[in-house]
Design a protein around this motif. Structure first.
Motif, PDB file in Angstrom:
ATOM      1  N   LEU A 139       0.838  -1.206   0.000  1.00  0.00           N
ATOM      2  CA  LEU A 139       0.000   0.000   0.000  1.00  0.00           C
ATOM      3  C   LEU A 139       0.869   1.251   0.000  1.00  0.00           C
ATOM      4  CD1 LEU A 139      -2.858  -0.869   2.530  1.00  0.00           C
ATOM      5  CD2 LEU A 139      -3.190  -0.094   0.174  1.00  0.00           C
ATOM      6  N   LEU A 140       1.929   1.230   0.819  1.00  0.00           N
ATOM      7  CA  LEU A 140       2.803   2.393   0.917  1.00  0.00           C
ATOM      8  C   LEU A 140       3.624   2.605  -0.344  1.00  0.00           C
ATOM      9  CD1 LEU A 140       3.973   1.964   4.624  1.00  0.00           C
ATOM     10  CD2 LEU A 140       2.386   3.662   3.721  1.00  0.00           C
ATOM     11  N   ARG A 141       3.736   1.559  -1.181  1.00  0.00           N
ATOM     12  CA  ARG A 141       4.450   1.699  -2.455  1.00  0.00           C
ATOM     13  C   ARG A 141       3.506   2.042  -3.606  1.00  0.00           C
ATOM     14  NH1 ARG A 141       7.581  -3.952  -1.454  1.00  0.00           N
ATOM     15  NH2 ARG A 141       9.016  -3.242   0.190  1.00  0.00           N
ATOM     16  N   GLY A 144      -0.921  -1.827  -7.240  1.00  0.00           N
ATOM     17  CA  GLY A 144      -2.261  -2.053  -7.765  1.00  0.00           C
ATOM     18  C   GLY A 144      -2.865  -3.328  -7.223  1.00  0.00           C
ATOM     19  N   VAL A 145      -3.907  -3.802  -7.895  1.00  0.00           N
ATOM     20  CA  VAL A 145      -4.646  -4.963  -7.398  1.00  0.00           C
ATOM     21  C   VAL A 145      -3.746  -6.187  -7.254  1.00  0.00           C
ATOM     22  CG1 VAL A 145      -6.539  -6.555  -7.885  1.00  0.00           C
ATOM     23  CG2 VAL A 145      -6.833  -4.122  -8.331  1.00  0.00           C
ATOM     24  N   SER A 146      -2.910  -6.454  -8.244  1.00  0.00           N
ATOM     25  CA  SER A 146      -2.055  -7.647  -8.192  1.00  0.00           C
ATOM     26  C   SER A 146      -1.132  -7.609  -6.990  1.00  0.00           C
ATOM     27  CB  SER A 146      -1.234  -7.766  -9.476  1.00  0.00           C
ATOM     28  OG  SER A 146      -2.067  -7.993 -10.586  1.00  0.00           O
ATOM     29  N   GLY A 147      -0.516  -6.450  -6.739  1.00  0.00           N
ATOM     30  CA  GLY A 147       0.380  -6.340  -5.601  1.00  0.00           C
ATOM     31  C   GLY A 147      -0.346  -6.430  -4.282  1.00  0.00           C
ATOM     32  N   LEU A 148      -1.517  -5.800  -4.203  1.00  0.00           N
ATOM     33  CA  LEU A 148      -2.266  -5.793  -2.954  1.00  0.00           C
ATOM     34  C   LEU A 148      -2.899  -7.145  -2.644  1.00  0.00           C
ATOM     35  CD1 LEU A 148      -3.972  -2.289  -3.180  1.00  0.00           C
ATOM     36  CD2 LEU A 148      -1.897  -2.922  -1.942  1.00  0.00           C
ATOM     37  N   ASP A 198      12.887  -3.622   5.397  1.00  0.00           N
ATOM     38  CA  ASP A 198      11.562  -3.007   5.453  1.00  0.00           C
ATOM     39  C   ASP A 198      10.567  -3.840   6.249  1.00  0.00           C
ATOM     40  OD1 ASP A 198      12.524  -0.959   3.920  1.00  0.00           O
ATOM     41  OD2 ASP A 198      11.634  -1.666   2.043  1.00  0.00           O
ATOM     42  N   ARG A 199      10.642  -5.164   6.091  1.00  0.00           N
ATOM     43  CA  ARG A 199       9.639  -6.007   6.750  1.00  0.00           C
ATOM     44  C   ARG A 199       9.775  -5.953   8.268  1.00  0.00           C
ATOM     45  NH1 ARG A 199       5.927  -9.613   5.310  1.00  0.00           N
ATOM     46  NH2 ARG A 199       6.580  -9.492   3.136  1.00  0.00           N
ATOM     47  N   ALA A 200      10.999  -5.945   8.767  1.00  0.00           N
ATOM     48  CA  ALA A 200      11.190  -5.889  10.219  1.00  0.00           C
ATOM     49  C   ALA A 200      10.660  -4.573  10.777  1.00  0.00           C
ATOM     50  CB  ALA A 200      12.668  -6.057  10.559  1.00  0.00           C
ATOM     51  N   LEU A 201      10.876  -3.489  10.050  1.00  0.00           N
ATOM     52  CA  LEU A 201      10.369  -2.188  10.481  1.00  0.00           C
ATOM     53  C   LEU A 201       8.844  -2.173  10.461  1.00  0.00           C
ATOM     54  CD1 LEU A 201      10.939   0.720  11.318  1.00  0.00           C
ATOM     55  CD2 LEU A 201      11.124   1.301   8.884  1.00  0.00           C
ATOM     56  N   SER A 278       8.467  -6.959 -19.081  1.00  0.00           N
ATOM     57  CA  SER A 278       7.246  -6.155 -19.036  1.00  0.00           C
ATOM     58  C   SER A 278       7.255  -5.231 -17.824  1.00  0.00           C
ATOM     59  CB  SER A 278       6.022  -7.065 -18.961  1.00  0.00           C
ATOM     60  OG  SER A 278       4.846  -6.301 -18.872  1.00  0.00           O
ATOM     61  N   PRO A 279       6.971  -3.926 -18.017  1.00  0.00           N
ATOM     62  CA  PRO A 279       6.977  -2.994 -16.887  1.00  0.00           C
ATOM     63  C   PRO A 279       5.732  -3.158 -16.027  1.00  0.00           C
ATOM     64  CG  PRO A 279       6.255  -1.853 -18.846  1.00  0.00           C
ATOM     65  CD  PRO A 279       6.650  -3.248 -19.277  1.00  0.00           C
ATOM     66  N   ARG A 280       5.820  -2.650 -14.808  1.00  0.00           N
ATOM     67  CA  ARG A 280       4.687  -2.665 -13.897  1.00  0.00           C
ATOM     68  C   ARG A 280       4.555  -1.293 -13.243  1.00  0.00           C
ATOM     69  NH1 ARG A 280       2.424  -7.553 -12.473  1.00  0.00           N
ATOM     70  NH2 ARG A 280       3.381  -9.380 -13.420  1.00  0.00           N
ATOM     71  N   GLY A 281       3.521  -1.129 -12.443  1.00  0.00           N
ATOM     72  CA  GLY A 281       3.362   0.064 -11.647  1.00  0.00           C
ATOM     73  C   GLY A 281       3.346   1.340 -12.468  1.00  0.00           C
ATOM     74  N   ASP A 282       4.062   2.339 -11.949  1.00  0.00           N
ATOM     75  CA  ASP A 282       4.057   3.658 -12.582  1.00  0.00           C
ATOM     76  C   ASP A 282       4.612   3.619 -13.995  1.00  0.00           C
ATOM     77  OD1 ASP A 282       2.980   4.704 -10.286  1.00  0.00           O
ATOM     78  OD2 ASP A 282       4.880   5.466  -9.506  1.00  0.00           O
ATOM     79  N   GLN A 283       5.620   2.771 -14.231  1.00  0.00           N
ATOM     80  CA  GLN A 283       6.220   2.709 -15.567  1.00  0.00           C
ATOM     81  C   GLN A 283       5.193   2.232 -16.590  1.00  0.00           C
ATOM     82  OE1 GLN A 283       9.489  -0.048 -16.062  1.00  0.00           O
ATOM     83  NE2 GLN A 283      10.244   0.985 -17.898  1.00  0.00           N
TER      84      GLN A 283
END
Length: 320
Positions: A139-141, A144-148, A198-201, A278-283
């Motif tokens: 969510l903080l990154r 989209g649906v696939s990642g969430l 990141d995960r530990a934080l 293949s790009p994802r996200g913002d790209q």
């Protein structure tokens, strides 16, 4: 030594969850065991629910001086429990993405083991708290649906084997209690508390936010996974109508297709042209914006042209 049997209610719950994750009755079950409480609880539950059908493996990443001793301890514990076990040593290059590299090496080793042992399922100990951490990080990154959708309960893995995560509805505390009641002291991996990762934080922040309900977040991730699968199915049907392809090219008719489906169709086209690039996200979003405007651009070895029909082809070799 006989296998310590968790309470019947836990074993029956686990049977239900693994059958749901596997899509039926599992046959030969492999369990990835690091020696931590999550994977040890998974091992005890699997061995109690399907006695005689379970094998275990420990991947030694060789990133800490204690790792080989911990893997040997897991091997001895499995021997005491009468469960076949293998240690799978891997080499991970020192880099800023060491955790990602370790994960890739771990799953590669487990795939080979699954094929060697002719397993029908390989289980990992991901649970509701892990899923909540994954969902919040994504969510903080801005995923989209696939990642969430987070960590999936089931995925293709090796030849004739599924990767299953039957503990996504279980809390970390429940699994620790199962191990404790069996009289086993789990391995303590200090990287789980190392906030350079990141995960530990995120783990600490979620523990401090007592108003957050990890099982509810895990249920949301499961619902998003169902939505992701539905979008994939719709995109597959649309691809038959709107996407044509040949050797080194693909053409998409984008008219009146919702953006969420356009993203999937463009990814399909690009994967056909340049697998793995293949790009994802913002790209990917920026690429679609340019194609809508009729522009031409290069992405991942593919030349992409907008217009009434979007054309994708391999980028021509550059002159030297």
């Amino acid at each position: 030594m006989t296998t310590p049997v968790p309470e019947p209610k836990w074993v029956e719950r686990f049977r239900h969850d693994l059958r749901a994750a596997a899509g039926g009755e599992p046959e030969r079950i492999g369990v990835a065991v690091s020696g931590g409480p999550d994977s040890l609880a998974l091992l005890l539950l699997a061995a109690s629910a399907w006695p005689g059908a379970v094998a275990a493996a420990t991947v030694d990443h060789q990133l800490r001086s204690e790792s080989s001793q911990e893997a040997a301890w897991v091997a001895r514990t499995c021997a005491d429990l009468g469960i076949p076990h293998r240690i799978l040593p891997v080499t991970v290059a020192a880099a800023s993405s060491v955790q990602a590299q370790a994960r890739a090496a771990r799953y590669a080793a487990l795939r080979v083991w699954a094929e060697d042992e002719r397993l029908s399922v390989v289980l990992t100990g991901h649970h509701a708290d892990d899923q909540a951490e994954t969902l919040m990080m994504r969510l903080l990154r801005g995923s989209g649906v696939s990642g969430l959708a987070g960590v999936r309960a089931r995925a293709p893995f090796a030849r004739n084997a599924l990767l299953c995560r039957p503990l996504l509805g279980w809390r970390r505390s429940e699994l620790a209690a199962i191990v404790s009641s069996a009289g086993i002291r789990a391995v303590d991996d200090p990287s789980n508390l190392d906030e350079r990762f990141d995960r530990a934080l995120m783990r600490r922040r979620l523990a401090e936010a007592i108003w957050i309900d990890p099982p509810a977040l895990a249920r949301s991730a499961a619902a998003l996974a169902e939505a992701d699968d539905a979008l994939d199915a719709i995109a597959g049907a649309l691809a038959d109508e709107r996407l044509s392809s040949g050797d080194g090219w693909a053409v998409l008719a984008p008219q009146n297709i919702p953006r969420a489906l356009l993203r999937r169709l463009v990814r399909r086209a690009l994967t056909h042209i340049s697998p793995g690039a293949s790009p994802r996200g913002d790209q990917l979003g920026m690429l679609i914006d340019q194609l809508i405007e009729g522009k031409t651009c290069n992405v991942g070895g593919a030349l992409c042209r907008g217009g009434e029909h979007w054309r994708f082809e391999r980028e021509p070799p550059r002159r030297t």
